[in-house]
Design a protein around this motif. Structure first.
Motif, mmCIF file in Angstrom:
data_model
loop_
_atom_site.group_PDB
_atom_site.id
_atom_site.type_symbol
_atom_site.label_atom_id
_atom_site.label_comp_id
_atom_site.label_asym_id
_atom_site.label_seq_id
_atom_site.Cartn_x
_atom_site.Cartn_y
_atom_site.Cartn_z
ATOM 1 N N ALA A 1 33.842 -12.516 -31.786
ATOM 2 C CA ALA A 1 32.603 -12.649 -31.015
ATOM 3 C C ALA A 1 32.644 -11.766 -29.773
ATOM 4 O O ALA A 1 31.638 -11.144 -29.395
ATOM 5 N N GLY A 2 33.798 -11.690 -29.117
ATOM 6 C CA GLY A 2 33.927 -10.847 -27.938
ATOM 7 C C GLY A 2 33.745 -9.384 -28.261
ATOM 8 O O GLY A 2 33.011 -8.651 -27.571
ATOM 9 N N ARG A 3 34.392 -8.919 -29.333
ATOM 10 C CA ARG A 3 34.256 -7.508 -29.720
ATOM 11 C C ARG A 3 32.829 -7.179 -30.120
ATOM 12 O O ARG A 3 32.326 -6.075 -29.832
ATOM 13 N N PHE A 4 32.153 -8.131 -30.781
ATOM 14 C CA PHE A 4 30.789 -7.869 -31.235
ATOM 15 C C PHE A 4 29.842 -7.598 -30.072
ATOM 16 O O PHE A 4 29.087 -6.626 -30.085
ATOM 17 N N LEU A 5 29.869 -8.437 -29.055
ATOM 18 C CA LEU A 5 28.883 -8.310 -27.978
ATOM 19 C C LEU A 5 29.308 -7.310 -26.907
ATOM 20 O O LEU A 5 28.456 -6.609 -26.348
ATOM 21 N N PHE A 6 30.617 -7.201 -26.644
ATOM 22 C CA PHE A 6 31.056 -6.426 -25.487
ATOM 23 C C PHE A 6 31.788 -5.138 -25.820
ATOM 24 O O PHE A 6 32.022 -4.305 -24.930
ATOM 25 N N GLY A 7 32.178 -4.947 -27.055
ATOM 26 C CA GLY A 7 32.933 -3.753 -27.385
ATOM 27 C C GLY A 7 34.368 -3.848 -26.906
ATOM 28 O O GLY A 7 35.044 -4.856 -27.131
ATOM 29 N N ASN A 8 34.831 -2.823 -26.203
ATOM 30 C CA ASN A 8 36.241 -2.737 -25.837
ATOM 31 C C ASN A 8 36.572 -3.249 -24.440
ATOM 32 O O ASN A 8 37.692 -3.057 -23.965
ATOM 33 N N VAL A 9 35.628 -3.875 -23.755
ATOM 34 C CA VAL A 9 35.938 -4.389 -22.419
ATOM 35 C C VAL A 9 36.835 -5.623 -22.544
ATOM 36 O O VAL A 9 36.901 -6.271 -23.591
ATOM 37 N N ASP A 10 37.538 -5.927 -21.451
ATOM 38 C CA ASP A 10 38.376 -7.131 -21.443
ATOM 39 C C ASP A 10 37.502 -8.374 -21.327
ATOM 40 O O ASP A 10 36.551 -8.410 -20.547
ATOM 41 N N TYR A 11 37.836 -9.389 -22.103
ATOM 42 C CA TYR A 11 37.095 -10.652 -22.028
ATOM 43 C C TYR A 11 38.088 -11.809 -22.153
ATOM 44 O O TYR A 11 39.207 -11.648 -22.644
ATOM 45 N N THR A 12 37.653 -12.958 -21.685
ATOM 46 C CA THR A 12 38.473 -14.163 -21.730
ATOM 47 C C THR A 12 37.978 -15.077 -22.839
ATOM 48 O O THR A 12 36.775 -15.356 -22.922
ATOM 49 N N VAL A 13 38.866 -15.524 -23.694
ATOM 50 C CA VAL A 13 38.493 -16.454 -24.760
ATOM 51 C C VAL A 13 38.529 -17.877 -24.216
ATOM 52 O O VAL A 13 39.550 -18.338 -23.696
ATOM 53 N N ILE A 14 37.385 -18.550 -24.294
ATOM 54 C CA ILE A 14 37.264 -19.959 -23.930
ATOM 55 C C ILE A 14 37.113 -20.738 -25.236
ATOM 56 O O ILE A 14 36.086 -20.625 -25.910
ATOM 57 N N PRO A 15 38.107 -21.512 -25.627
ATOM 58 C CA PRO A 15 38.030 -22.191 -26.936
ATOM 59 C C PRO A 15 36.836 -23.141 -27.026
ATOM 60 O O PRO A 15 36.461 -23.779 -26.037
ATOM 61 N N ASN A 16 36.256 -23.229 -28.205
ATOM 62 C CA ASN A 16 35.183 -24.205 -28.456
ATOM 63 C C ASN A 16 35.825 -25.578 -28.649
ATOM 64 O O ASN A 16 35.910 -26.104 -29.752
ATOM 65 N N ALA A 17 36.277 -26.139 -27.538
ATOM 66 C CA ALA A 17 37.099 -27.348 -27.595
ATOM 67 C C ALA A 17 36.249 -28.609 -27.703
ATOM 68 O O ALA A 17 35.101 -28.649 -27.272
#
Length: 366
Positions: free
Chosen positions: A150-166
Motif C-alpha cells: 500500500a505504501g509503494r502504491f500511493l507514495f512510490g519510493n519515499v520513506d513511509y511508516t507502517v502502522i499495522p491494522n491492529a
C-alpha cells in the motif's frame, strides 16, 4: 495534550474506521486526543463513542469536483477557527491530496497521508484520483501505510511508516459457546457457512463470490453464504442472488456491531477482492481461527494464520471450490497464546502510533 485531526470519509463501521477506533480506544488520551474531520453530511456509527472519549467530529463538504471551491473556502475558515491543530492525518488515499493541500496552505506543520489500499476504485472520480495520487507527495510531510504494498502504491519510493491494522484480539478468539448461540440466532443449524465481511462495492468482487458459492452448492447443497456490510453495489448483488434463485441461501446482514461474533458462526472466510491494503477483516478472521481464502490481489503480508491460502483471480472457480471444500474438514481451536505477541494486537501496536505522534511533535518543537 496533542490534538490530531483525522481526515476520513465518515466513521461508519468499516475496516479503516474500525482500525482508527481500535487505536483511539487504546492510546494514552491524556497525551493524545483524536478529532475527526468527515466528508459526509450525516452522523456515523462511531460518532457517539468518539464524543464519549473526548473527541470532536466535524462535517466538511463532500469531495465532489463541483464542490472543490466551496470545500477549500470551508477548510480555510476551519483552520482559522481551529489553530490548535498541528497534525493532520488523512486516510482517504489519493483524495487525501485535497485536505492536505488545504492544511499546507493553512500552515499546518505536520501533514500525514496514510495509504490503505493498493489500487483505486473505478468510479466517476477515477482519473482525478490518479492525478491526485501523482500530486500527493507535494502536500505531505510524513507518510504512513497499512502495509508495504500500500505504501509503494500511493507514495512510490519515499520513506513511509507502517502502522499495522491492529485489532483487539480478545474479541475475536474462537469460542464454541459464542458460535453455538450466534448460529442459533441466525437460524443456522448444520449448514456449512461461507462468510464475507466488507463493503458491497466493486473492490470486494461480490459478483465472483456469488458465482463461486452458486457452483459450490452443487457439491455441498447444505451451505449458506453470509454477507456482512452495505454499499453502492447492494441492489446489483441482491439482483444477482435473486436471478440465481439463492434468496434462501444468501443472508444479507448489513452493517453490524457484532462482527466479532459473526466470525464465530462462520466455517470459512472468502475474500476474492480486486485489490486491498492489509484488510482488517482478514486479520480479524484469522484471529478467529477461520480458514481463509484470499485472492492473490490481497497482500501476502496479511497472512499469519496456518489456515490461510491465496488463489489467483484468474484461476478457475473449481480451484476456489476445492480449497473451500478442503477447509470444511479443518477444526478450529482456541489460540490465544499465539495471538498475544502478534504485530496486529492493538495492546502492543497502539504504542507505534502513539510514539509516532509524540516523536513528530518533538521534532517540530526543536
Amino acid at each position: 495534550m496533542i490534538r490530531v485531526l483525522q481526515c476520513v470519509n465518515d466513521m461508519h463501521r468499516a475496516g479503516l474506521e474500525t482500525m482508527l477506533m481500535n487505536y483511539y480506544r487504546n492510546i494514552d488520551r491524556t497525551k493524545i486526543q483524536f478529532d475527526f474531520l468527515t466528508h459526509r453530511p450525516y452522523k456515523s456509527d462511531y460518532d457517539d463513542e468518539i464524543l464519549s472519549l473526548g473527541g470532536r467530529v466535524y462535517y466538511a463538504p463532500r469531495l465532489y469536483p463541483q464542490n472543490y471551491p466551496k470545500y477549500f473556502k470551508w477548510m480555510e475558515q476551519f483552520f482559522k477557527n481551529h489553530p490548535e491543530y498541528k497534525i493532520v492525518h488523512s486516510h482517504i488515499d489519493a483524495m487525501s491530496y485535497l485536505p492536505l493541500k488545504a492544511a499546507k496552505k493553512a500552515g499546518i506543520p505536520i501533514r500525514i497521508a496514510h495509504s490503505h489500499n493498493t489500487s483505486i476504485d473505478r468510479d466517476f472520480k477515477y482519473f482525478l484520483k490518479q492525478y491526485f495520487r501523482m500530486k500527493i507527495n507535494s502536500v505531505t510531510t510524513d507518510f504512513c501505510a497499512c502495509g508495504e504494498e500500500a505504501g509503494r502504491f500511493l507514495f512510490g519510493n519515499v520513506d513511509y511508516t507502517v502502522i499495522p491494522n491492529a485489532i483487539d484480539t480478545s474479541k475475536f478468539v474462537y469460542n464454541p459457546i459464542v458460535r453455538e448461540y450466534k448460529r442459533k440466532e441466525l437460524n443456522i443449524s448444520n449448514e456449512f457457512v461461507i462468510g464475507h465481511v466488507g463493503r458491497l462495492s466493486y473492490q470486494k468482487n461480490h459478483k465472483f463470490l456469488i458465482e463461486i458459492f452458486n457452483q459450490y452448492l452443487q457439491i455441498n447443497p447444505c451451505s449458506i453464504l453470509l454477507l456482512v456490510g452495505v454499499g453502492e453495489k447492494e441492489e446489483e448483488i441482491k439482483k444477482q442472488v435473486s436471478d440465481l434463485g439463492l434468496e434462501e441461501k444468501v443472508k444479507f446482514l448489513g452493517n453490524r456491531d457484532d462482527v466479532n461474533e459473526l466470525y464465530q458462526a462462520m466455517d470459512t472466510f472468502v475474500m476474492p477482492s480486486f485489490f486491498e491494503g492489509v484488510p482488517v477483516v482478514g486479520v480479524e478472521a484469522q484471529f478467529s481461527d477461520l480458514p481463509c481464502v484470499f485472492s492473490n490481489k490481497v497482500p501476502k503480508e496479511v497472512k499469519f494464520g496456518k489456515k490461510t491460502e491465496f488463489v489467483d483471480l484468474d484461476a478457475s472457480i473449481t480451484t476456489w471450490i476445492d480449497i473451500i471444500e478442503k477447509n470444511r474438514k479443518l477444526e478450529r481451536k482456541f489460540v490465544v497464546s499465539e495471538l498475544e505477541n502478534s504485530p496486529y494486537n492493538i495492546k502492543q501496536a497502539h504504542l507505534i502510533l502513539e510514539n509516532y505522534y509524540l516523536d513528530m511533535m518533538h521534532r517540530e518543537e526543536q
